[in-house]
Design an enzyme around this catalytic site. Structure first.
Site, PDB file in Angstrom:
ATOM      1  N   LYS A  55      -5.220  -5.831  -2.861  1.00  0.00           N
ATOM      2  CA  LYS A  55      -3.799  -5.719  -2.495  1.00  0.00           C
ATOM      3  C   LYS A  55      -3.561  -4.489  -1.631  1.00  0.00           C
ATOM      4  CE  LYS A  55       0.844  -5.515  -4.344  1.00  0.00           C
ATOM      5  NZ  LYS A  55       1.369  -4.158  -4.483  1.00  0.00           N
ATOM      6  N   HIS A  79       3.588  -2.576  -0.162  1.00  0.00           N
ATOM      7  CA  HIS A  79       4.149  -2.199  -1.470  1.00  0.00           C
ATOM      8  C   HIS A  79       5.665  -2.003  -1.380  1.00  0.00           C
ATOM      9  CE1 HIS A  79      -0.047  -1.765  -2.361  1.00  0.00           C
ATOM     10  NE2 HIS A  79      -0.166  -0.736  -1.557  1.00  0.00           N
ATOM     11  N   ARG A  82       8.190   1.409  -0.064  1.00  0.00           N
ATOM     12  CA  ARG A  82       8.994   2.349  -0.862  1.00  0.00           C
ATOM     13  C   ARG A  82       8.602   3.798  -0.598  1.00  0.00           C
ATOM     14  NH1 ARG A  82       9.566   2.125  -6.194  1.00  0.00           N
ATOM     15  NH2 ARG A  82       7.334   2.339  -6.404  1.00  0.00           N
ATOM     16  N   ASP A 110       3.436 -10.043   0.487  1.00  0.00           N
ATOM     17  CA  ASP A 110       4.713  -9.657  -0.121  1.00  0.00           C
ATOM     18  C   ASP A 110       5.345  -8.549   0.695  1.00  0.00           C
ATOM     19  OD1 ASP A 110       3.846  -7.108  -0.961  1.00  0.00           O
ATOM     20  OD2 ASP A 110       3.428  -7.761  -2.999  1.00  0.00           O
ATOM     21  N   GLY A 111       6.611  -8.291   0.386  1.00  0.00           N
ATOM     22  CA  GLY A 111       7.338  -7.223   1.070  1.00  0.00           C
ATOM     23  C   GLY A 111       8.566  -7.753   1.791  1.00  0.00           C
ATOM     24  N   GLY A 112       9.714  -7.616   1.156  1.00  0.00           N
ATOM     25  CA  GLY A 112      10.969  -7.961   1.823  1.00  0.00           C
ATOM     26  C   GLY A 112      11.375  -9.419   1.724  1.00  0.00           C
ATOM     27  N   GLY A 133       9.024  -8.831  -5.440  1.00  0.00           N
ATOM     28  CA  GLY A 133       9.089  -7.666  -6.325  1.00  0.00           C
ATOM     29  C   GLY A 133      10.529  -7.250  -6.558  1.00  0.00           C
TER      30      GLY A 133
HETATM   31  C1  FMN Z   1       9.519  -0.199  -8.900  1.00  0.00           C
HETATM   32  C2  FMN Z   1       8.294  -0.674  -8.163  1.00  0.00           C
HETATM   33  C3  FMN Z   1       7.053  -0.170  -8.531  1.00  0.00           C
HETATM   34  C4  FMN Z   1       5.903  -0.590  -7.861  1.00  0.00           C
HETATM   35  N1  FMN Z   1       4.684  -0.083  -8.237  1.00  0.00           N
HETATM   36  C5  FMN Z   1       3.566  -0.523  -7.604  1.00  0.00           C
HETATM   37  C6  FMN Z   1       2.276  -0.048  -7.969  1.00  0.00           C
HETATM   38  O1  FMN Z   1       2.135   0.797  -8.853  1.00  0.00           O
HETATM   39  N2  FMN Z   1       1.193  -0.544  -7.326  1.00  0.00           N
HETATM   40  C7  FMN Z   1       1.326  -1.479  -6.336  1.00  0.00           C
HETATM   41  O2  FMN Z   1       0.306  -1.927  -5.778  1.00  0.00           O
HETATM   42  N3  FMN Z   1       2.524  -1.942  -5.954  1.00  0.00           N
HETATM   43  C8  FMN Z   1       3.633  -1.493  -6.561  1.00  0.00           C
HETATM   44  N4  FMN Z   1       4.862  -1.950  -6.178  1.00  0.00           N
HETATM   45  C9  FMN Z   1       4.944  -2.915  -5.075  1.00  0.00           C
HETATM   46  C10 FMN Z   1       4.965  -4.328  -5.622  1.00  0.00           C
HETATM   47  O3  FMN Z   1       3.754  -4.628  -6.303  1.00  0.00           O
HETATM   48  C11 FMN Z   1       5.128  -5.333  -4.491  1.00  0.00           C
HETATM   49  O4  FMN Z   1       4.093  -5.163  -3.527  1.00  0.00           O
HETATM   50  C12 FMN Z   1       6.470  -5.146  -3.774  1.00  0.00           C
HETATM   51  O5  FMN Z   1       7.504  -4.934  -4.716  1.00  0.00           O
HETATM   52  C13 FMN Z   1       6.776  -6.365  -2.926  1.00  0.00           C
HETATM   53  O6  FMN Z   1       7.815  -6.082  -2.023  1.00  0.00           O
HETATM   54  P1  FMN Z   1       9.362  -6.399  -2.341  1.00  0.00           P
HETATM   55  O7  FMN Z   1       9.778  -5.448  -3.444  1.00  0.00           O
HETATM   56  O8  FMN Z   1      10.053  -6.073  -1.052  1.00  0.00           O
HETATM   57  O9  FMN Z   1       9.444  -7.828  -2.774  1.00  0.00           O
HETATM   58  C14 FMN Z   1       6.015  -1.541  -6.827  1.00  0.00           C
HETATM   59  C15 FMN Z   1       7.272  -2.059  -6.470  1.00  0.00           C
HETATM   60  C16 FMN Z   1       8.409  -1.619  -7.121  1.00  0.00           C
HETATM   61  C17 FMN Z   1       9.755  -2.179  -6.682  1.00  0.00           C
END
Ligand code: FMN
Length: 182
Positions: A55, A79, A82, A110-112, A133
């Site tokens: 990932k 991710h 963020r 993923d993403g958005g 997510g």
């Molecule tokens: C609060 C939060 C914590 C996350 N923590 C991790 C993490 O520790 N490791 C990781 O690979 N992705 C992490 N992610 C990313 C998610 O796994 C995922 O890739 C992402 O939320 C997808 O994009 P979206 O939120 O726009 O749908 C996190 C996302 C959020 C919102």
């Protein structure tokens, strides 16, 4: 504002979260290990011994390397942008990654993604699956478990309705001819 402070019970034993939000933020920044390289990932793939999905791939060249070290799939992901915002959106490079992956790798993304038609666009470009997510987390924060059930129900309705409108009976009917990129 209306709920008790955020707790991360899985981290409390190992991490000093006394500084509140800032110390959580520092922890997430510092846990990223820049010493980790492709050899480490190759070792993990070998140790795991089963289908391995990597990932966080954000470039076609890295998808090629993932295939070379034996990954079965990659998740094209920033991710959610963020921490490192301003990156190219995963969707914008999806077709490049699908093209280099060929049938060596499954490409997930993923993403958005917040609408059924976003998901259908990614599937049309060749993604095998799309991750959500923030989409379910916002619903969870606003309305708890029923909120998540409602959000997923809306997503399902959109997917089914939009596929009907497109004349697509199954996911396999979705293809690049559905999209005009500007
Ligand atoms: C609060 C939060 C914590 C996350 N923590 C991790 C993490 O520790 N490791 C990781 O690979 N992705 C992490 N992610 C990313 C998610 O796994 C995922 O890739 C992402 O939320 C997808 O994009 P979206 O939120 O726009 O749908 C996190 C996302 C959020 C919102």
């Amino acid at each position: 504002m209306r709920n008790p402070g955020i707790q991360l019970p899985q981290l409390e034993a190992d991490v000093d979260l006394g500084g509140g939000v800032m110390s959580i933020s520092r922890y997430f920044t510092e846990m990223l290990d820049p010493d980790m390289g492709w050899d480490d990932v190759a070792q993990m793939v070998a140790d795991w011994g089963g289908p391995f999905c990597l990932k966080g791939v954000m470039a076609a060249g890295d998808a090629v390397r993932a295939a070379e070290i034996g990954c079965a799939g990659v998740i094209l992901s920033n991710h959610s942008g963020r921490q490192l915002d301003g990156t190219r959106a995963p969707f914008d490079q999806l077709s490049e990654v699908v093209d280099v992956a060929g049938d060596r790798l499954d490409v997930l993304v993923d993403g958005g993604f917040t609408r059924g038609n976003h998901v259908l666009k990614a599937l049309s470009l060749g993604a095998k699956a799309v991750g959500l997510g923030s989409y379910y987390l916002f619903a969870l924060a606003a309305a708890g478990r029923p909120g998540v059930a409602r959000a997923m129900g809306l997503m399902r309705e959109e997917l089914v309705r939009d596929m009907r409108l497109m004349g697509a009976r199954r996911v396999a009917d979705l293809g690049r001819e559905n999209l005009r990129l500007r």
